[in-house]
Scaffold this motif. Structure first.
Motif, mmCIF file in Angstrom:
data_model
loop_
_atom_site.group_PDB
_atom_site.id
_atom_site.type_symbol
_atom_site.label_atom_id
_atom_site.label_comp_id
_atom_site.label_asym_id
_atom_site.label_seq_id
_atom_site.Cartn_x
_atom_site.Cartn_y
_atom_site.Cartn_z
ATOM 1 N N VAL A 288 -8.404 10.872 -29.124
ATOM 2 C CA VAL A 288 -8.007 12.194 -28.660
ATOM 3 C C VAL A 288 -6.706 12.598 -29.338
ATOM 4 C CG1 VAL A 288 -9.132 12.216 -26.401
ATOM 5 C CG2 VAL A 288 -6.899 11.119 -26.664
ATOM 6 N N THR A 289 -6.474 13.886 -29.407
ATOM 7 C CA THR A 289 -5.200 14.392 -29.900
ATOM 8 C C THR A 289 -4.404 14.919 -28.714
ATOM 9 O OG1 THR A 289 -6.047 16.631 -30.209
ATOM 10 C CG2 THR A 289 -6.272 15.089 -32.076
ATOM 11 N N ALA A 290 -3.147 15.221 -28.949
ATOM 12 C CA ALA A 290 -2.315 15.808 -27.906
ATOM 13 C C ALA A 290 -2.921 17.128 -27.444
ATOM 14 C CB ALA A 290 -0.898 16.019 -28.431
ATOM 15 N N ASP A 291 -3.414 17.915 -28.369
ATOM 16 C CA ASP A 291 -4.005 19.207 -28.026
ATOM 17 C C ASP A 291 -5.248 19.045 -27.152
ATOM 18 O OD1 ASP A 291 -4.214 22.185 -28.473
ATOM 19 O OD2 ASP A 291 -6.134 21.562 -29.333
ATOM 20 N N THR A 292 -6.083 18.058 -27.471
ATOM 21 C CA THR A 292 -7.286 17.814 -26.669
ATOM 22 C C THR A 292 -6.915 17.434 -25.245
ATOM 23 O OG1 THR A 292 -8.649 17.164 -28.547
ATOM 24 C CG2 THR A 292 -9.293 16.308 -26.396
ATOM 25 N N LEU A 293 -5.968 16.527 -25.085
ATOM 26 C CA LEU A 293 -5.559 16.113 -23.747
ATOM 27 C C LEU A 293 -4.961 17.266 -22.960
ATOM 28 C CD1 LEU A 293 -4.043 12.596 -24.528
ATOM 29 C CD2 LEU A 293 -6.131 13.080 -23.241
ATOM 30 N N LYS A 294 -4.172 18.093 -23.623
ATOM 31 C CA LYS A 294 -3.589 19.255 -22.942
ATOM 32 C C LYS A 294 -4.693 20.192 -22.454
ATOM 33 C CE LYS A 294 -0.157 22.942 -23.504
ATOM 34 N NZ LYS A 294 -1.007 24.110 -23.178
ATOM 35 N N LYS A 295 -5.685 20.405 -23.278
ATOM 36 C CA LYS A 295 -6.777 21.309 -22.894
ATOM 37 C C LYS A 295 -7.613 20.733 -21.751
ATOM 38 C CE LYS A 295 -7.070 23.857 -27.235
ATOM 39 N NZ LYS A 295 -7.794 24.073 -28.507
ATOM 40 N N ILE A 296 -7.712 19.410 -21.688
ATOM 41 C CA ILE A 296 -8.417 18.789 -20.566
ATOM 42 C C ILE A 296 -7.608 18.963 -19.290
ATOM 43 C CG2 ILE A 296 -9.108 16.570 -19.563
ATOM 44 C CD1 ILE A 296 -9.896 15.663 -22.388
ATOM 45 N N TYR A 297 -6.325 18.710 -19.364
ATOM 46 C CA TYR A 297 -5.492 18.735 -18.157
ATOM 47 C C TYR A 297 -5.165 20.143 -17.671
ATOM 48 C CZ TYR A 297 -5.098 13.782 -17.454
ATOM 49 O OH TYR A 297 -5.401 12.476 -17.147
ATOM 50 N N GLU A 298 -5.213 21.119 -18.554
ATOM 51 C CA GLU A 298 -4.980 22.491 -18.114
ATOM 52 C C GLU A 298 -6.270 23.191 -17.716
ATOM 53 O OE1 GLU A 298 -3.184 24.441 -21.456
ATOM 54 O OE2 GLU A 298 -5.085 24.705 -22.523
ATOM 55 N N GLY A 299 -7.437 22.588 -18.057
ATOM 56 C CA GLY A 299 -8.716 23.155 -17.644
ATOM 57 C C GLY A 299 -9.436 23.957 -18.698
ATOM 58 N N THR A 300 -8.945 23.964 -19.936
ATOM 59 C CA THR A 300 -9.672 24.659 -21.011
ATOM 60 C C THR A 300 -10.972 23.931 -21.323
ATOM 61 O OG1 THR A 300 -7.595 25.464 -21.967
ATOM 62 C CG2 THR A 300 -9.535 25.460 -23.400
ATOM 63 N N TYR A 301 -10.912 22.604 -21.358
ATOM 64 C CA TYR A 301 -12.111 21.785 -21.516
ATOM 65 C C TYR A 301 -12.526 21.286 -20.132
ATOM 66 C CZ TYR A 301 -11.061 21.427 -26.563
ATOM 67 O OH TYR A 301 -10.814 21.693 -27.897
ATOM 68 N N LEU A 302 -13.719 21.694 -19.693
ATOM 69 C CA LEU A 302 -14.157 21.327 -18.344
ATOM 70 C C LEU A 302 -15.275 20.292 -18.326
ATOM 71 C CD1 LEU A 302 -14.147 24.865 -16.661
ATOM 72 C CD2 LEU A 302 -12.485 23.018 -16.340
ATOM 73 N N THR A 303 -16.037 20.204 -19.415
ATOM 74 C CA THR A 303 -17.103 19.211 -19.493
ATOM 75 C C THR A 303 -16.867 18.342 -20.725
ATOM 76 O OG1 THR A 303 -18.624 20.487 -20.889
ATOM 77 C CG2 THR A 303 -18.707 20.897 -18.492
ATOM 78 N N TRP A 304 -17.530 17.184 -20.759
ATOM 79 C CA TRP A 304 -17.341 16.289 -21.893
ATOM 80 C C TRP A 304 -17.927 16.830 -23.171
ATOM 81 C CZ3 TRP A 304 -13.713 12.971 -22.233
ATOM 82 C CH2 TRP A 304 -13.193 12.384 -21.075
ATOM 83 N N SER A 305 -18.880 17.770 -23.055
ATOM 84 C CA SER A 305 -19.426 18.405 -24.252
ATOM 85 C C SER A 305 -18.387 19.314 -24.928
ATOM 86 C CB SER A 305 -20.684 19.195 -23.923
ATOM 87 O OG SER A 305 -20.397 20.215 -22.985
ATOM 88 N N ASP A 306 -17.359 19.730 -24.178
ATOM 89 C CA ASP A 306 -16.301 20.556 -24.746
ATOM 90 C C ASP A 306 -15.323 19.736 -25.599
ATOM 91 O OD1 ASP A 306 -17.173 22.834 -23.342
ATOM 92 O OD2 ASP A 306 -15.960 22.337 -21.592
ATOM 93 N N VAL A 307 -15.284 18.447 -25.350
ATOM 94 C CA VAL A 307 -14.246 17.600 -25.950
ATOM 95 C C VAL A 307 -14.682 17.090 -27.318
ATOM 96 C CG1 VAL A 307 -12.867 15.498 -25.658
ATOM 97 C CG2 VAL A 307 -13.487 16.886 -23.665
ATOM 98 N N PRO A 308 -13.918 17.397 -28.368
ATOM 99 C CA PRO A 308 -14.279 16.862 -29.697
ATOM 100 C C PRO A 308 -13.951 15.384 -29.783
ATOM 101 C CG PRO A 308 -12.207 18.084 -29.796
ATOM 102 C CD PRO A 308 -12.741 18.261 -28.400
ATOM 103 N N ASN A 309 -14.825 14.621 -30.420
ATOM 104 C CA ASN A 309 -14.568 13.200 -30.658
ATOM 105 C C ASN A 309 -13.898 13.076 -32.016
ATOM 106 O OD1 ASN A 309 -14.459 10.447 -30.482
ATOM 107 N ND2 ASN A 309 -16.653 10.105 -30.436
ATOM 108 N N GLU A 310 -12.587 13.239 -32.039
ATOM 109 C CA GLU A 310 -11.843 13.421 -33.292
ATOM 110 C C GLU A 310 -11.537 12.101 -33.972
ATOM 111 O OE1 GLU A 310 -9.294 17.263 -31.961
ATOM 112 O OE2 GLU A 310 -9.366 15.565 -30.614
#
Length: 310
Positions: A288-310
């Motif tokens: 994960v990147t810092a940006d990905t984690l931020k988007k998970i914790y703020e609610g931009t990414y809500l499902t695992w399909s939203d999360v890029p496997n970077e």
């Protein structure tokens, strides 16, 4: 015959292509269960600041709806059974029951913390009571000896073996122990109280176990309830209650408010630690990147399909 072979090869390619993590048993369309620490936690402070989400260090209102607050151990346990969860813990607590995620492509290892390639790290701090504010002179003298021990190569070896990264030292305990005559007597009837950060508990218990054998076998009593209590129970508003401590630990820098009533000799750093984002072992995400984690914790990414496997 060639036509049949080509059809078979094509079918195998389709089969392999279709073997996604979801087909393998992980449903990428599932909602992410977000775990965090409470707002006094040093782990939370280090994590949120490390992912560029500083406002979430002390405020729950900016987090995704439905987040769950759990301590270090509880998050580790939760991620071993919650297939769709994500949390974060001290790397010193990481074990093979969960998956520790790479951060910005770097593995969360001691070597990578030391060589400064792993960026998600924070300091481990200690704090003691003021001179004359201990239960007895013997306890005060033992605590001052313990602080000196923390700066030795003896303690550094224990800290490193316990999963944190000790500060450099060239001082041995044998070279300074005569400065602390309290350690030469029988202290088996004396109790020294340790508390604060639960992320540091494993390290604190290992260091005190080694030191008590060198300091007259005093009793090291541990009660770790979070970084906020590292100050509160040694110099704050609960220091004189039954929960009061002689030595407190924090897995974040002490705040300006916490330092307002202590002097420089009452606190310091004992080690570095890294924080690692953790998921269930079945989760296909590895980095994960810092940006990905931020988007998970703020609610931009809500499902695992939203999360890029970077």
């Amino acid at each position: 015959m060639k036509k049949i072979i080509l059809i078979m090869v094509f079918a195998i390619v389709l089969l392999l292509t279709a073997c996604t993590p979801s087909d393998a048993g992980f449903n990428l369309d599932s909602n992410i269960t977000v775990y965090t620490r409470d707002t006094t936690s040093g782990t939370r402070d280090g994590f949120m600041n490390g992912i560029g989400f500083a406002e979430a260090a002390k405020s729950d209102s900016v987090l995704v709806t439905g987040f769950v607050i759990r301590d270090n151990t509880a998050q580790l346990n939760a991620m071993s059974i919650d297939e769709f969860g994500i949390g974060y813990i001290s790397t010193s607590s990481l074990n093979n029951t969960v998956k520790g995620l790479y951060f910005n492509g770097v593995e969360p290892t001691e070597a990578n913390v030391i060589n400064n390639t792993y960026d998600l790290k924070r300091p481990f701090m200690w704090m003691i009571r003021a001179v004359g504010d201990f239960p007895s002179q013997d306890v005060e003298d033992l605590v001052h000896a313990f602080v000196a021990f923390l700066g030795t190569t003896d303690a550094a070896d224990i800290i490193n073996n316990s999963g944190a990264i000790a500060l450099p030292s060239s001082i041995t305990w044998d070279s300074i122990k005569n400065d602390f005559p309290i350690t030469q007597q029988d202290n088996s009837s004396i109790t020294v109280r340790f508390g604060g950060s639960d992320s540091i508990q494993k390290i604190a218990e290992a260091v005190t176990a080694a030191f008590t054998a060198k300091a007259g076998n005093f009793v090291a009593e541990h009660d770790h309830t979070g970084s906020g209590d590292g100050w509160k129970r040694t110099n704050g508003d609960t220091k004189d209650q039954t929960v009061g401590k002689d030595v407190g630990f924090s897995s974040r820098p002490f705040t300006t408010t916490e330092l307002s009533n202590v002097i420089e000799e009452q606190y310091g750093q004992l080690a570095w630690d890294a924080i690692v984002a953790i998921v269930h072992l079945s989760n296909p995400i590895n980095n994960v990147t810092a940006d990905t984690l931020k988007k998970i914790y703020e609610g931009t990414y809500l499902t695992w399909s939203d999360v890029p496997n970077e």
